[in-house]
Design a protein around this motif. Structure first.
Motif, PDB file in Angstrom:
ATOM      1  N   VAL A  56     -12.465 -25.368   9.532  1.00  0.00           N
ATOM      2  CA  VAL A  56     -12.666 -24.885   8.163  1.00  0.00           C
ATOM      3  C   VAL A  56     -13.135 -25.969   7.189  1.00  0.00           C
TER       4      VAL A  56
ATOM      5  N   TRP B 100      -6.036 -23.254  11.332  1.00  0.00           N
ATOM      6  CA  TRP B 100      -6.724 -22.477  10.297  1.00  0.00           C
ATOM      7  C   TRP B 100      -6.797 -21.042  10.784  1.00  0.00           C
TER       8      TRP B 100
ATOM      9  N   THR C 265      -7.827 -17.770   6.502  1.00  0.00           N
ATOM     10  CA  THR C 265      -8.385 -19.027   5.980  1.00  0.00           C
ATOM     11  C   THR C 265      -9.825 -19.206   6.431  1.00  0.00           C
ATOM     12  N   LEU C 266     -10.082 -18.901   7.691  1.00  0.00           N
ATOM     13  CA  LEU C 266     -11.442 -19.017   8.225  1.00  0.00           C
ATOM     14  C   LEU C 266     -12.393 -18.071   7.510  1.00  0.00           C
TER      15      LEU C 266
ATOM     16  N   ALA D 154     -13.565 -19.217   4.096  1.00  0.00           N
ATOM     17  CA  ALA D 154     -14.624 -20.224   4.159  1.00  0.00           C
ATOM     18  C   ALA D 154     -15.967 -19.595   4.518  1.00  0.00           C
TER      19      ALA D 154
END
Length: 394
Positions: free
Chosen positions: A233, A269, A273-274, A277
């Motif tokens: 990430v 991650w 969260t991924l 991004a």
């Protein structure tokens, strides 16, 4: 959890090689080449012109000896020859699949080996390039992940894979002609999907791709270069800003529980969260969409509910989903999903508004398909039982 860039204790082989002490020009950026020519004694007022000349000979014409650089004075060529070399990784062996796929076993500095795969198609020719010797990620469905990480490849070793493939394809233009004058390019696309996680070797990958994209050399369009990551990430935005190529993500699951097992980097991650991004990537890189790679594993991630959950997860992200029938390898704990199941999964995704092509397996007969790459020497050192033990322990 810290978003600081990941560092690894990996040795990068220096550009200056012990034998002869010459500096390899392959892998030097334009700025690096400029500094090297100045250090050799090139006058400041000439250096821009000399950089352009040498760059074109190396990366446009594919020349390997300085005597052939005929627009340079003989004494200057002699100085170049005394200071530099133009060296590529060595092709140890080449296997050609029944479908035309070519797999190269490539030896780099230190005697290490990686694999590079060329996939010919009707409208393109794609080269799958490695960025590390082995891999640090230990994805449980991936054969490469059973080979321990040795080191990062240098920029020269990465771009060198492109150059040696062009050698094998006979695709360097004849002096006085352009690449477009000899018909469509045989090597038109690059995917950083070979051995290793490209974003764990960011600087060298960036420099190699900048060299590949330079319009006075290899001249690969950034829209024909795809970097595949398992989800590092902190480096994703950096990739958008400093490389700007297309992005693919090895997604492979729709819950953290399953992805933690298939792609262990998810423990650091997670999916949410991924995806945060990835939502920013098309805007930052001016790319059209993200490609989600999804390997189809029987009774693991291939249910109708997985398909519907995948669609919900990626909502709002310009995307296509590449469905990859699992490519089996010795000792693998998984099976390929039934074809009817894959088609059903694809249909759900397609009806939700996303392109969902099913990737045709290529090069399976020579272990060149997605997830099968592993250096031949490393493979030969281990028995089937040892490979199976590694899979179980991982």
């Amino acid at each position: 959890m810290s978003d600081a860039p990941i560092t690894q204790d990996l040795v990068t082989i220096p550009r200056k090689l012990p034998e002869g002490g010459k500096i390899n020009l392959v892998g030097l950026t334009r700025a690096g080449l400029r500094d090297a020519l100045l250090a050799m004694g090139t006058p400041e007022k000439q250096v821009k012109m000399r950089v352009n000349q040498v760059w074109q000979w190396v990366y446009f014409w594919g020349v390997r000896d300085f005597d052939s650089m005929t627009n340079l004075a003989k004494d200057y060529r002699a100085k170049l020859d005394a200071t530099f070399e133009i060296a590529l990784p060595e092709i140890v062996s080449k296997q050609v699949s029944a479908d035309g796929t070519r797999k190269y076993l490539v030896r780099i500095a230190g005697g290490h080996e990686v694999e590079t795969v060329y996939i010919p198609e009707e409208d393109r020719g794609t080269l799958c390039v490695s960025s590390q010797v082995g891999c640090t990620l230990t994805c449980s469905f991936c054969h490469t992940g059973t080979q321990k990480l040795v080191r990062n490849l240098t920029a020269g070793e990465i771009v060198g894979q492109i150059m040696l493939a062009r050698d094998d394809l006979g695709e360097w233009p004849e002096p006085g002609t352009g690449t477009g004058e000899q018909g469509p390019r045989l090597l038109s696309n690059i995917v950083l999907m070979g051995m290793g996680e490209p974003l764990y070797n960011f600087d060298n990958v960036r420099d190699a791709m900048k060299i590949a994209m330079d319009h006075e050399g290899l001249s690969m369009s950034r829209r024909r270069i795809t970097l595949s990551t398992s989800g590092v990430v902190p480096e994703i935005a950096k990739c958008a800003e400093e490389i700007g190529c297309l992005m693919a993500v090895s997604f492979h699951a729709t819950t953290d529980e399953v992805r933690n097992k298939l792609v262990p980097i998810n423990k650091r991650w997670n999916i949410a969260t991924l995806l945060d991004a990835l939502r920013e990537y098309p805007r930052l890189s001016n790319s059209e969409r993200i490609t989600f790679e999804y390997v189809m594993l029987k009774d693991v991630n291939d249910s109708d509910e997985d398909a519907r959950r995948l669609v919900r997860l990626i909502a709002g992200i310009p995307a296509k989903i590449n469905l990859i029938p699992f490519n089996e390898w010795p000792g693998s704990p998984y099976e390929r999903s039934d074809w009817s199941r894959i088609e059903r999964f694809a249909d759900i995704v397609y009806k939700a508004g996303y392109a969902s092509p099913i990737r045709t397996p290529r090069g399976e007969d020579i272990m060149a398909a997605c997830g099968q790459l592993k250096s031949a020497t490393e493979r030969s050192r281990k028995s089937r039982k040892e490979i199976e033990a590694e899979v179980r322990s991982g």
